[in-house]
Design a protein around this motif. Structure first.
Motif, PDB file in Angstrom:
ATOM      1  N   LEU A  18       0.825  -1.213   0.000  1.00 49.28           N
ATOM      2  CA  LEU A  18       0.000   0.000   0.000  1.00 49.28           C
ATOM      3  C   LEU A  18       0.857   1.261   0.000  1.00 49.28           C
ATOM      4  O   LEU A  18       0.493   2.267  -0.614  1.00 49.28           O
ATOM      5  CB  LEU A  18      -0.927   0.000   1.215  1.00 49.28           C
ATOM      6  N   ALA A  19       2.001   1.207   0.681  1.00 47.86           N
ATOM      7  CA  ALA A  19       2.873   2.382   0.771  1.00 47.86           C
ATOM      8  C   ALA A  19       3.491   2.755  -0.561  1.00 47.86           C
ATOM      9  O   ALA A  19       3.980   3.869  -0.743  1.00 47.86           O
ATOM     10  CB  ALA A  19       3.976   2.135   1.803  1.00 47.86           C
ATOM     11  N   HIS A  20       3.483   1.828  -1.508  1.00 45.64           N
ATOM     12  CA  HIS A  20       4.002   2.100  -2.851  1.00 45.64           C
ATOM     13  C   HIS A  20       2.902   2.598  -3.781  1.00 45.64           C
ATOM     14  O   HIS A  20       3.153   2.896  -4.951  1.00 45.64           O
ATOM     15  CB  HIS A  20       4.636   0.825  -3.418  1.00 45.64           C
ATOM     16  N   GLY A  21       1.683   2.692  -3.260  1.00 47.88           N
ATOM     17  CA  GLY A  21       0.572   3.152  -4.069  1.00 47.88           C
ATOM     18  C   GLY A  21      -0.068   2.068  -4.899  1.00 47.88           C
ATOM     19  O   GLY A  21      -0.783   2.364  -5.865  1.00 47.88           O
ATOM     20  N   GLU A  22       0.176   0.805  -4.538  1.00 49.20           N
ATOM     21  CA  GLU A  22      -0.431  -0.287  -5.291  1.00 49.20           C
ATOM     22  C   GLU A  22      -1.943  -0.290  -5.080  1.00 49.20           C
ATOM     23  O   GLU A  22      -2.424  -0.126  -3.961  1.00 49.20           O
ATOM     24  CB  GLU A  22       0.161  -1.631  -4.851  1.00 49.20           C
ATOM     25  N   ALA A  28      -6.307  -0.340   9.845  1.00 50.17           N
ATOM     26  CA  ALA A  28      -6.621   1.093   9.845  1.00 50.17           C
ATOM     27  C   ALA A  28      -6.155   1.771   8.565  1.00 50.17           C
ATOM     28  O   ALA A  28      -6.858   2.609   7.995  1.00 50.17           O
ATOM     29  CB  ALA A  28      -5.979   1.767  11.064  1.00 50.17           C
ATOM     30  N   GLU A  29      -4.963   1.415   8.093  1.00 52.83           N
ATOM     31  CA  GLU A  29      -4.446   2.019   6.872  1.00 52.83           C
ATOM     32  C   GLU A  29      -5.168   1.487   5.635  1.00 52.83           C
ATOM     33  O   GLU A  29      -5.307   2.201   4.634  1.00 52.83           O
ATOM     34  CB  GLU A  29      -2.944   1.769   6.767  1.00 52.83           C
ATOM     35  N   ALA A  30      -5.616   0.233   5.698  1.00 50.55           N
ATOM     36  CA  ALA A  30      -6.330  -0.348   4.554  1.00 50.55           C
ATOM     37  C   ALA A  30      -7.768   0.142   4.479  1.00 50.55           C
ATOM     38  O   ALA A  30      -8.354   0.202   3.386  1.00 50.55           O
ATOM     39  CB  ALA A  30      -6.321  -1.878   4.655  1.00 50.55           C
ATOM     40  N   TYR A  31      -8.334   0.523   5.617  1.00 49.94           N
ATOM     41  CA  TYR A  31      -9.716   0.974   5.635  1.00 49.94           C
ATOM     42  C   TYR A  31      -9.875   2.225   4.765  1.00 49.94           C
ATOM     43  O   TYR A  31      -9.117   3.175   4.870  1.00 49.94           O
ATOM     44  CB  TYR A  31     -10.152   1.297   7.065  1.00 49.94           C
ATOM     45  N   GLY A  32     -10.844   2.211   3.881  1.00 53.63           N
ATOM     46  CA  GLY A  32     -11.027   3.328   2.966  1.00 53.63           C
ATOM     47  C   GLY A  32     -10.303   3.131   1.649  1.00 53.63           C
ATOM     48  O   GLY A  32     -10.621   3.794   0.674  1.00 53.63           O
ATOM     49  N   MET A  33      -9.316   2.236   1.621  1.00 50.39           N
ATOM     50  CA  MET A  33      -8.629   1.927   0.374  1.00 50.39           C
ATOM     51  C   MET A  33      -9.124   0.608  -0.213  1.00 50.39           C
ATOM     52  O   MET A  33      -9.237   0.463  -1.424  1.00 50.39           O
ATOM     53  CB  MET A  33      -7.117   1.790   0.611  1.00 50.39           C
ATOM     54  N   VAL A  34      -9.353  -0.352   0.684  1.00 53.95           N
ATOM     55  CA  VAL A  34      -9.676  -1.706   0.245  1.00 53.95           C
ATOM     56  C   VAL A  34     -11.184  -1.941   0.357  1.00 53.95           C
ATOM     57  O   VAL A  34     -11.788  -1.704   1.407  1.00 53.95           O
ATOM     58  CB  VAL A  34      -8.924  -2.748   1.092  1.00 53.95           C
ATOM     59  N   ASP A  35     -11.783  -2.388  -0.711  1.00 59.76           N
ATOM     60  CA  ASP A  35     -13.223  -2.661  -0.741  1.00 59.76           C
ATOM     61  C   ASP A  35     -13.479  -4.029  -0.096  1.00 59.76           C
ATOM     62  O   ASP A  35     -13.584  -5.048  -0.778  1.00 59.76           O
ATOM     63  CB  ASP A  35     -13.733  -2.638  -2.183  1.00 59.76           C
ATOM     64  N   LEU A  73      11.864   2.905   3.347  1.00 55.78           N
ATOM     65  CA  LEU A  73      12.015   3.702   2.126  1.00 55.78           C
ATOM     66  C   LEU A  73      10.708   4.366   1.693  1.00 55.78           C
ATOM     67  O   LEU A  73      10.694   5.196   0.791  1.00 55.78           O
ATOM     68  CB  LEU A  73      12.512   2.809   0.984  1.00 55.78           C
ATOM     69  N   ALA A  74       9.609   3.996   2.343  1.00 55.18           N
ATOM     70  CA  ALA A  74       8.281   4.367   1.854  1.00 55.18           C
ATOM     71  C   ALA A  74       7.965   5.847   1.993  1.00 55.18           C
ATOM     72  O   ALA A  74       7.057   6.345   1.310  1.00 55.18           O
ATOM     73  CB  ALA A  74       7.209   3.545   2.581  1.00 55.18           C
ATOM     74  N   LEU A  75       8.695   6.571   2.856  1.00 55.96           N
ATOM     75  CA  LEU A  75       8.449   8.011   2.958  1.00 55.96           C
ATOM     76  C   LEU A  75       8.839   8.737   1.685  1.00 55.96           C
ATOM     77  O   LEU A  75       8.458   9.888   1.480  1.00 55.96           O
ATOM     78  CB  LEU A  75       9.198   8.604   4.150  1.00 55.96           C
ATOM     79  N   ASN A  76       9.579   8.071   0.797  1.00 56.89           N
ATOM     80  CA  ASN A  76       9.867   8.660  -0.508  1.00 56.89           C
ATOM     81  C   ASN A  76       8.604   8.745  -1.354  1.00 56.89           C
ATOM     82  O   ASN A  76       8.547   9.528  -2.304  1.00 56.89           O
ATOM     83  CB  ASN A  76      10.933   7.835  -1.233  1.00 56.89           C
ATOM     84  N   TYR A  77       7.590   7.954  -1.034  1.00 57.98           N
ATOM     85  CA  TYR A  77       6.328   7.955  -1.794  1.00 57.98           C
ATOM     86  C   TYR A  77       5.207   8.678  -1.049  1.00 57.98           C
ATOM     87  O   TYR A  77       4.422   9.387  -1.659  1.00 57.98           O
ATOM     88  CB  TYR A  77       5.895   6.509  -2.067  1.00 57.98           C
ATOM     89  N   ARG A  78       5.092   8.435   0.250  1.00 60.95           N
ATOM     90  CA  ARG A  78       4.094   9.110   1.100  1.00 60.95           C
ATOM     91  C   ARG A  78       2.654   8.813   0.699  1.00 60.95           C
ATOM     92  O   ARG A  78       1.816   9.717   0.616  1.00 60.95           O
ATOM     93  CB  ARG A  78       4.339  10.618   1.125  1.00 60.95           C
ATOM     94  N   PHE A  79       2.377   7.580   0.451  1.00 59.91           N
ATOM     95  CA  PHE A  79       1.017   7.189   0.105  1.00 59.91           C
ATOM     96  C   PHE A  79       0.143   6.912   1.316  1.00 59.91           C
ATOM     97  O   PHE A  79      -1.050   7.186   1.300  1.00 59.91           O
ATOM     98  CB  PHE A  79       1.034   5.936  -0.781  1.00 59.91           C
ATOM     99  N   LEU A  80       0.694   6.320   2.376  1.00 59.27           N
ATOM    100  CA  LEU A  80      -0.138   5.906   3.497  1.00 59.27           C
ATOM    101  C   LEU A  80      -0.684   7.105   4.260  1.00 59.27           C
ATOM    102  O   LEU A  80       0.024   8.094   4.473  1.00 59.27           O
ATOM    103  CB  LEU A  80       0.664   5.018   4.453  1.00 59.27           C
ATOM    104  N   PRO A  81      -1.926   7.034   4.706  1.00 60.99           N
ATOM    105  CA  PRO A  81      -2.511   8.138   5.476  1.00 60.99           C
ATOM    106  C   PRO A  81      -1.692   8.514   6.706  1.00 60.99           C
ATOM    107  O   PRO A  81      -1.643   9.684   7.086  1.00 60.99           O
ATOM    108  CB  PRO A  81      -3.892   7.605   5.861  1.00 60.99           C
ATOM    109  N   ILE A  82      -1.027   7.544   7.338  1.00 62.62           N
ATOM    110  CA  ILE A  82      -0.280   7.831   8.555  1.00 62.62           C
ATOM    111  C   ILE A  82       0.955   8.686   8.271  1.00 62.62           C
ATOM    112  O   ILE A  82       1.565   9.237   9.178  1.00 62.62           O
ATOM    113  CB  ILE A  82       0.115   6.528   9.278  1.00 62.62           C
ATOM    114  N   TYR A  83       1.323   8.844   6.988  1.00 62.55           N
ATOM    115  CA  TYR A  83       2.444   9.688   6.636  1.00 62.55           C
ATOM    116  C   TYR A  83       2.044  11.168   6.495  1.00 62.55           C
ATOM    117  O   TYR A  83       2.890  12.012   6.225  1.00 62.55           O
ATOM    118  CB  TYR A  83       3.094   9.216   5.337  1.00 62.55           C
ATOM    119  N   GLU A  84       0.761  11.445   6.656  1.00 62.75           N
ATOM    120  CA  GLU A  84       0.319  12.832   6.598  1.00 62.75           C
ATOM    121  C   GLU A  84       0.864  13.593   7.793  1.00 62.75           C
ATOM    122  O   GLU A  84       0.927  13.086   8.901  1.00 62.75           O
ATOM    123  CB  GLU A  84      -1.208  12.916   6.604  1.00 62.75           C
ATOM    124  N   LYS A  85       1.238  14.843   7.560  1.00 61.05           N
ATOM    125  CA  LYS A  85       1.730  15.680   8.655  1.00 61.05           C
ATOM    126  C   LYS A  85       0.594  16.513   9.232  1.00 61.05           C
ATOM    127  O   LYS A  85      -0.316  16.895   8.530  1.00 61.05           O
ATOM    128  CB  LYS A  85       2.838  16.609   8.164  1.00 61.05           C
TER     129      LYS A  85
END
Length: 327
Positions: A72-76, A120-127, A315-327
Protein backbone atom coordinates in the motif's frame (compact mmCIF):
# COMPACT_ATOMS: atom_id res chain seq x y z
CA UNK A 1 11.15 -8.43 20.97
CA UNK A 2 8.40 -10.80 20.04
CA UNK A 3 6.65 -10.67 16.74
CA UNK A 4 5.97 -14.04 16.73
CA UNK A 5 3.14 -7.73 17.36
CA UNK A 6 -18.26 5.85 20.92
CA UNK A 7 -17.76 4.07 17.54
CA UNK A 8 -19.47 5.10 14.32
CA UNK A 9 -18.10 4.62 10.84
CA UNK A 10 -20.04 6.53 8.25
CA UNK A 11 -21.19 4.16 5.53
CA UNK A 12 -20.03 6.35 2.73
CA UNK A 13 -16.50 6.28 4.16
CA UNK A 14 -16.22 2.60 3.33
CA UNK A 15 -16.54 3.52 -0.32
CA UNK A 16 -14.17 6.44 -0.39
CA UNK A 17 -10.48 6.30 -1.15
CA UNK A 18 -8.40 8.19 1.39
CA UNK A 19 -6.68 11.35 0.20
CA UNK A 20 -3.18 9.97 -0.08
CA UNK A 21 -0.29 12.42 0.29
CA UNK A 22 2.00 11.27 -2.49
CA UNK A 23 4.68 13.85 -2.94
CA UNK A 24 4.58 15.84 -6.15
CA UNK A 25 7.37 18.36 -5.58
CA UNK A 26 10.19 16.15 -6.82
CA UNK A 27 10.77 12.80 -8.42
CA UNK A 28 11.23 9.47 -6.71
CA UNK A 29 14.92 8.48 -6.77
CA UNK A 30 15.38 5.82 -9.44
CA UNK A 31 17.39 3.67 -7.05
CA UNK A 32 14.53 3.68 -4.54
CA UNK A 33 11.99 2.70 -7.19
CA UNK A 34 14.19 -0.13 -8.42
CA UNK A 35 14.76 -1.50 -4.92
CA UNK A 36 11.13 -1.14 -3.99
CA UNK A 37 9.77 -2.90 -7.07
CA UNK A 38 12.21 -5.78 -6.65
CA UNK A 39 11.24 -6.05 -2.98
CA UNK A 40 7.55 -6.21 -3.80
CA UNK A 41 8.21 -8.79 -6.46
CA UNK A 42 9.92 -10.94 -3.85
CA UNK A 43 6.99 -10.57 -1.44
CA UNK A 44 4.52 -11.41 -4.18
CA UNK A 45 6.39 -14.53 -5.26
CA UNK A 46 6.90 -15.79 -1.71
CA UNK A 47 3.34 -15.31 -0.43
CA UNK A 48 1.44 -18.58 0.01
CA UNK A 49 -2.14 -19.41 -0.91
CA UNK A 50 -3.39 -18.54 2.58
CA UNK A 51 -2.02 -14.98 2.31
CA UNK A 52 0.89 -15.39 4.73
CA UNK A 53 4.57 -16.18 4.16
CA UNK A 54 6.38 -19.44 4.76
CA UNK A 55 9.58 -18.25 6.47
CA UNK A 56 10.20 -18.36 10.22
CA UNK A 57 7.84 -15.51 11.14
CA UNK A 58 5.80 -15.16 7.96
CA UNK A 59 2.70 -16.67 9.54
CA UNK A 60 2.52 -14.01 12.23
CA UNK A 61 -0.31 -11.58 11.46
CA UNK A 62 1.94 -8.64 12.41
CA UNK A 63 4.39 -9.60 9.69
CA UNK A 64 1.62 -10.16 7.16
CA UNK A 65 0.21 -6.76 8.08
CA UNK A 66 3.57 -5.09 7.52
CA UNK A 67 3.91 -6.81 4.15
CA UNK A 68 0.47 -5.50 3.17
CA UNK A 69 1.51 -2.01 4.28
CA UNK A 70 4.63 -2.28 2.12
CA UNK A 71 2.42 -2.79 -0.94
CA UNK A 72 0.00 0.00 0.00
CA UNK A 73 2.87 2.38 0.77
CA UNK A 74 4.00 2.10 -2.85
CA UNK A 75 0.57 3.15 -4.07
CA UNK A 76 -0.43 -0.29 -5.29
CA UNK A 77 -4.14 -0.51 -6.06
CA UNK A 78 -5.62 -3.05 -3.63
CA UNK A 79 -8.74 -3.64 -5.72
CA UNK A 80 -7.39 -4.05 -9.25
CA UNK A 81 -4.00 -4.56 -10.81
CA UNK A 82 -1.21 -7.15 -10.62
CA UNK A 83 -0.47 -6.69 -6.91
CA UNK A 84 -4.09 -6.50 -5.74
CA UNK A 85 -4.30 -10.27 -5.03
CA UNK A 86 -1.31 -10.13 -2.68
CA UNK A 87 -2.83 -7.24 -0.73
CA UNK A 88 -6.27 -8.77 -0.50
CA UNK A 89 -4.99 -12.22 0.47
CA UNK A 90 -2.82 -10.64 3.16
CA UNK A 91 -5.74 -8.71 4.61
CA UNK A 92 -7.94 -11.80 4.51
CA UNK A 93 -5.25 -13.67 6.43
CA UNK A 94 -5.03 -10.96 9.09
CA UNK A 95 -8.83 -11.00 9.43
CA UNK A 96 -8.78 -14.79 9.75
CA UNK A 97 -6.45 -14.52 12.74
CA UNK A 98 -8.84 -12.37 14.76
CA UNK A 99 -10.72 -13.90 17.68
CA UNK A 100 -14.38 -13.40 16.86
CA UNK A 101 -15.23 -12.94 20.52
CA UNK A 102 -12.77 -10.42 21.94
CA UNK A 103 -11.17 -9.08 18.73
CA UNK A 104 -7.64 -10.23 19.59
CA UNK A 105 -5.47 -10.75 16.51
CA UNK A 106 -2.70 -13.33 16.82
CA UNK A 107 -1.00 -14.38 20.02
CA UNK A 108 0.77 -11.24 21.21
CA UNK A 109 0.13 -7.53 21.43
CA UNK A 110 2.85 -7.02 18.82
CA UNK A 111 0.76 -9.08 16.44
CA UNK A 112 -2.38 -7.27 17.47
CA UNK A 113 -0.93 -3.75 17.25
CA UNK A 114 0.61 -4.08 13.80
CA UNK A 115 -2.44 -5.95 12.52
CA UNK A 116 -4.65 -3.12 13.79
CA UNK A 117 -2.40 -0.60 12.06
CA UNK A 118 -2.72 -2.57 8.82
CA UNK A 119 -6.51 -2.62 9.03
CA UNK A 120 -6.62 1.09 9.84
CA UNK A 121 -4.45 2.02 6.87
CA UNK A 122 -6.33 -0.35 4.55
CA UNK A 123 -9.72 0.97 5.64
CA UNK A 124 -11.03 3.33 2.97
CA UNK A 125 -8.63 1.93 0.37
CA UNK A 126 -9.68 -1.71 0.24
CA UNK A 127 -13.22 -2.66 -0.74
CA UNK A 128 -13.78 -5.26 1.99
CA UNK A 129 -16.79 -4.90 4.32
CA UNK A 130 -15.11 -7.06 6.97
CA UNK A 131 -12.41 -4.47 7.69
CA UNK A 132 -14.58 -1.92 9.51
CA UNK A 133 -16.05 -4.26 12.17
CA UNK A 134 -12.71 -6.02 12.62
CA UNK A 135 -10.97 -2.69 13.12
CA UNK A 136 -13.59 -1.64 15.67
CA UNK A 137 -13.07 -4.84 17.68
CA UNK A 138 -9.29 -4.53 17.45
CA UNK A 139 -9.37 -0.98 18.80
CA UNK A 140 -11.71 -1.97 21.62
CA UNK A 141 -9.29 -4.70 22.69
CA UNK A 142 -6.39 -2.23 22.84
CA UNK A 143 -8.47 0.19 24.91
CA UNK A 144 -9.70 -2.52 27.26
CA UNK A 145 -6.18 -3.86 27.76
CA UNK A 146 -5.04 -0.39 28.77
CA UNK A 147 -7.93 -0.01 31.23
CA UNK A 148 -7.01 -3.30 32.90
CA UNK A 149 -3.41 -2.18 33.28
CA UNK A 150 -4.19 0.25 36.08
CA UNK A 151 -0.61 0.68 37.26
CA UNK A 152 0.96 1.76 33.96
CA UNK A 153 -2.03 2.61 31.70
CA UNK A 154 0.00 1.05 28.90
CA UNK A 155 0.67 -2.31 27.28
CA UNK A 156 2.97 -5.31 27.11
CA UNK A 157 2.87 -8.77 25.60
CA UNK A 158 -0.73 -9.85 26.22
CA UNK A 159 -4.07 -8.07 26.72
CA UNK A 160 -3.94 -9.06 30.40
CA UNK A 161 -0.38 -7.89 31.09
CA UNK A 162 0.05 -5.84 34.25
CA UNK A 163 3.45 -4.48 33.27
CA UNK A 164 4.46 -2.41 30.23
CA UNK A 165 7.29 -1.45 27.90
CA UNK A 166 7.88 1.28 25.36
CA UNK A 167 7.99 -0.90 22.24
CA UNK A 168 4.66 -2.68 22.75
CA UNK A 169 3.06 0.50 24.06
CA UNK A 170 4.33 2.55 21.14
CA UNK A 171 2.93 -0.04 18.75
CA UNK A 172 -0.54 0.26 20.31
CA UNK A 173 -0.45 4.07 20.38
CA UNK A 174 0.45 4.26 16.68
CA UNK A 175 -2.33 1.78 15.89
CA UNK A 176 -4.85 3.83 17.89
CA UNK A 177 -3.83 7.06 16.17
CA UNK A 178 -4.07 5.42 12.74
CA UNK A 179 -7.51 4.08 13.64
CA UNK A 180 -8.59 7.53 14.78
CA UNK A 181 -7.34 8.95 11.49
CA UNK A 182 -9.50 6.37 9.71
CA UNK A 183 -12.61 7.50 11.58
CA UNK A 184 -12.69 5.24 14.63
CA UNK A 185 -13.56 6.83 17.95
CA UNK A 186 -10.48 6.76 20.20
CA UNK A 187 -10.72 8.70 23.50
CA UNK A 188 -8.15 11.42 24.07
CA UNK A 189 -7.66 10.05 27.56
CA UNK A 190 -6.37 6.74 26.19
CA UNK A 191 -3.80 8.48 23.99
CA UNK A 192 -2.74 10.87 26.75
CA UNK A 193 -2.26 8.08 29.27
CA UNK A 194 -0.22 6.09 26.79
CA UNK A 195 1.99 9.09 26.04
CA UNK A 196 2.39 9.74 29.77
CA UNK A 197 3.71 6.21 30.20
CA UNK A 198 6.24 6.72 27.40
CA UNK A 199 7.33 10.00 29.01
CA UNK A 200 8.18 8.18 32.24
CA UNK A 201 10.79 6.25 30.27
CA UNK A 202 12.42 9.32 28.69
CA UNK A 203 15.65 10.69 30.17
CA UNK A 204 16.81 14.30 30.38
CA UNK A 205 18.61 14.02 27.03
CA UNK A 206 15.45 12.96 25.25
CA UNK A 207 16.37 9.29 24.93
CA UNK A 208 13.82 6.58 25.69
CA UNK A 209 14.52 3.39 27.60
CA UNK A 210 12.71 0.06 27.44
CA UNK A 211 10.98 -0.06 30.84
CA UNK A 212 12.73 2.87 32.56
CA UNK A 213 14.77 5.99 31.81
CA UNK A 214 17.94 3.93 31.82
CA UNK A 215 19.50 2.33 28.78
CA UNK A 216 18.07 4.67 26.17
CA UNK A 217 18.38 3.58 22.54
CA UNK A 218 17.71 5.27 19.18
CA UNK A 219 15.14 2.60 18.27
CA UNK A 220 13.10 3.29 21.40
CA UNK A 221 13.55 7.04 21.03
CA UNK A 222 12.29 6.90 17.44
CA UNK A 223 9.17 5.11 18.68
CA UNK A 224 8.52 7.68 21.40
CA UNK A 225 9.17 10.59 19.07
CA UNK A 226 6.85 9.20 16.39
CA UNK A 227 4.02 8.74 18.89
CA UNK A 228 4.27 12.38 19.93
CA UNK A 229 4.37 13.51 16.30
CA UNK A 230 1.27 11.55 15.35
CA UNK A 231 -0.50 12.87 18.45
CA UNK A 232 0.31 16.44 17.32
CA UNK A 233 2.42 17.03 20.45
CA UNK A 234 5.66 18.37 18.99
CA UNK A 235 5.99 21.68 20.79
CA UNK A 236 7.58 20.51 24.03
CA UNK A 237 11.20 20.86 25.06
CA UNK A 238 11.26 17.11 25.62
CA UNK A 239 10.25 16.41 22.03
CA UNK A 240 12.99 18.71 20.77
CA UNK A 241 15.49 16.95 23.02
CA UNK A 242 14.50 13.63 21.48
CA UNK A 243 15.07 15.04 18.00
CA UNK A 244 18.54 16.18 19.02
CA UNK A 245 19.19 12.71 20.41
CA UNK A 246 18.16 11.13 17.11
CA UNK A 247 20.24 13.62 15.11
CA UNK A 248 23.32 12.50 17.03
CA UNK A 249 22.62 8.91 16.04
CA UNK A 250 21.94 9.11 12.31
CA UNK A 251 24.50 6.38 11.62
CA UNK A 252 23.19 4.05 14.33
CA UNK A 253 22.27 0.48 13.35
CA UNK A 254 20.30 -1.79 15.63
CA UNK A 255 22.23 -5.07 15.89
CA UNK A 256 19.26 -7.21 16.84
CA UNK A 257 16.26 -5.63 15.09
CA UNK A 258 17.73 -3.49 12.31
CA UNK A 259 14.62 -3.23 10.15
CA UNK A 260 12.40 -2.48 13.12
CA UNK A 261 14.68 0.47 13.82
CA UNK A 262 14.77 1.59 10.18
CA UNK A 263 10.97 1.41 10.02
CA UNK A 264 10.49 3.70 13.02
CA UNK A 265 13.46 6.01 12.42
CA UNK A 266 12.30 6.96 8.94
CA UNK A 267 8.89 8.01 10.22
CA UNK A 268 10.16 9.74 13.34
CA UNK A 269 12.61 11.94 11.43
CA UNK A 270 10.16 12.71 8.63
CA UNK A 271 7.56 14.01 11.06
CA UNK A 272 10.16 15.83 13.16
CA UNK A 273 12.35 17.61 10.59
CA UNK A 274 12.18 16.89 6.87
CA UNK A 275 15.67 18.25 6.23
CA UNK A 276 17.11 15.83 8.77
CA UNK A 277 15.00 13.05 7.27
CA UNK A 278 16.41 13.80 3.81
CA UNK A 279 19.94 13.47 5.16
CA UNK A 280 19.11 10.20 6.91
CA UNK A 281 17.10 8.96 3.92
CA UNK A 282 20.05 9.41 1.57
CA UNK A 283 22.19 7.35 3.92
CA UNK A 284 19.48 4.75 4.30
CA UNK A 285 19.06 4.38 0.53
CA UNK A 286 22.78 3.69 0.15
CA UNK A 287 22.73 1.28 3.08
CA UNK A 288 19.68 -0.65 1.89
CA UNK A 289 21.15 -0.93 -1.60
CA UNK A 290 24.19 -2.73 -0.20
CA UNK A 291 22.02 -5.26 1.66
CA UNK A 292 19.32 -6.20 -0.84
CA UNK A 293 19.63 -9.74 -2.17
CA UNK A 294 19.47 -10.59 -5.86
CA UNK A 295 15.96 -12.00 -5.41
CA UNK A 296 14.77 -8.63 -4.07
CA UNK A 297 14.64 -9.63 -0.41
CA UNK A 298 16.62 -8.28 2.52
CA UNK A 299 18.48 -10.63 4.87
CA UNK A 300 17.70 -10.84 8.57
CA UNK A 301 17.35 -13.16 11.53
CA UNK A 302 13.59 -12.57 11.67
CA UNK A 303 13.00 -13.98 8.19
CA UNK A 304 12.80 -12.62 4.66
CA UNK A 305 9.21 -11.42 4.85
CA UNK A 306 9.68 -9.22 7.92
CA UNK A 307 13.13 -8.00 6.86
CA UNK A 308 11.90 -7.10 3.39
CA UNK A 309 8.74 -5.40 4.61
CA UNK A 310 10.71 -3.41 7.19
CA UNK A 311 13.32 -2.37 4.65
CA UNK A 312 10.68 -1.28 2.15
CA UNK A 313 8.72 0.66 4.75
CA UNK A 314 11.91 2.49 5.74
CA UNK A 315 12.01 3.70 2.13
CA UNK A 316 8.28 4.37 1.85
CA UNK A 317 8.45 8.01 2.96
CA UNK A 318 9.87 8.66 -0.51
CA UNK A 319 6.33 7.95 -1.79
CA UNK A 320 4.09 9.11 1.10
CA UNK A 321 1.02 7.19 0.11
CA UNK A 322 -0.14 5.91 3.50
CA UNK A 323 -2.51 8.14 5.48
CA UNK A 324 -0.28 7.83 8.55
CA UNK A 325 2.44 9.69 6.64
CA UNK A 326 0.32 12.83 6.60
CA UNK A 327 1.73 15.68 8.65
Amino acid sequence: MRFLVPFLLILSATLRGQDLPRRTDDTIPAQVESMYVRGLQYLGKSQNAQGSWTDSVGGEPAVVGLCVLAFLAHGEDPNVGPNAPFIRKGIDYVLSQQNSGNGYIGNSMYNHGFSTLCLAEAYGMVDNPKIAPALKKAVELILNAQKRNTRFNAWRYTPDSKDADTTVSGCQIVALLAARNAGVGVPDDAINKGLAYLAKNRDSEGGYGYTSMGGSKPTLTAIGSLCLSLAKSKDSKEYKNSLEYLKKNLDYRDRYYPYYYEYYMSQALFHADEAVWRDWNARNIRYMATLQNRDGSWPGAQGGSFSTAGALLSLALNYRFLPIYEK
